[in-house]
Design an enzyme around this catalytic site. Structure first.
Site, PDB file in Angstrom:
ATOM      1  N   ARG A  18      53.065  29.747  39.315  1.00  0.00           N
ATOM      2  CA  ARG A  18      53.022  31.070  38.420  1.00  0.00           C
ATOM      3  C   ARG A  18      54.219  30.858  38.070  1.00  0.00           C
ATOM      4  NH1 ARG A  18      52.382  35.341  41.713  1.00  0.00           N
ATOM      5  NH2 ARG A  18      52.912  34.179  43.562  1.00  0.00           N
ATOM      6  N   ASN A  36      47.733  35.133  40.939  1.00  0.00           N
ATOM      7  CA  ASN A  36      46.961  34.547  41.900  1.00  0.00           C
ATOM      8  C   ASN A  36      45.519  35.417  42.032  1.00  0.00           C
ATOM      9  OD1 ASN A  36      48.751  32.478  42.828  1.00  0.00           O
ATOM     10  ND2 ASN A  36      49.219  33.653  44.374  1.00  0.00           N
TER      11      ASN A  36
END
Length: 93
Positions: A18, A36
């Protein structure tokens, strides 16, 4: 301006995926977020120019990675959705 929701599957949680995505997206002047999902995927919601989105998508799914992307992507989906004017910057959630 376009917006894509990209879901990537594989070894993508707990490896910096990320954060890497957010850095690249900011470099490409995209707005949105990477987060997520409970099923182990990462969702990337990105908005900006068609060219920048194409570069991001290519970097997210290329095998093997040439950009030092962490983790390993084994599958992905892309949904093109309406732009969201409330998106102001790119973040990792």
């Amino acid at each position: 301006m376009e917006r894509a929701v990209i879901r990537v599957d594989g070894y993508v949680q707990g490896v910096g995926f990320r954060w890497w995505t957010a850095d690249l997206a900011r470099e490409l002047q995209l707005v949105g977020y990477a987060e997520n999902l409970p099923d182990g995927q990462v969702e990337v919601n990105a908005q900006g120019s068609t060219e920048a989105l194409g570069t991001l998508i290519s970097a997210l799914i290329e095998q093997p990675t040439r950009r030092g992307r962490p983790g390993r992507v084994t599958d992905h989906t892309i949904d093109w959705v309406a732009p969201d004017p409330s998106l102001r910057r790119f973040s990792a959630r």
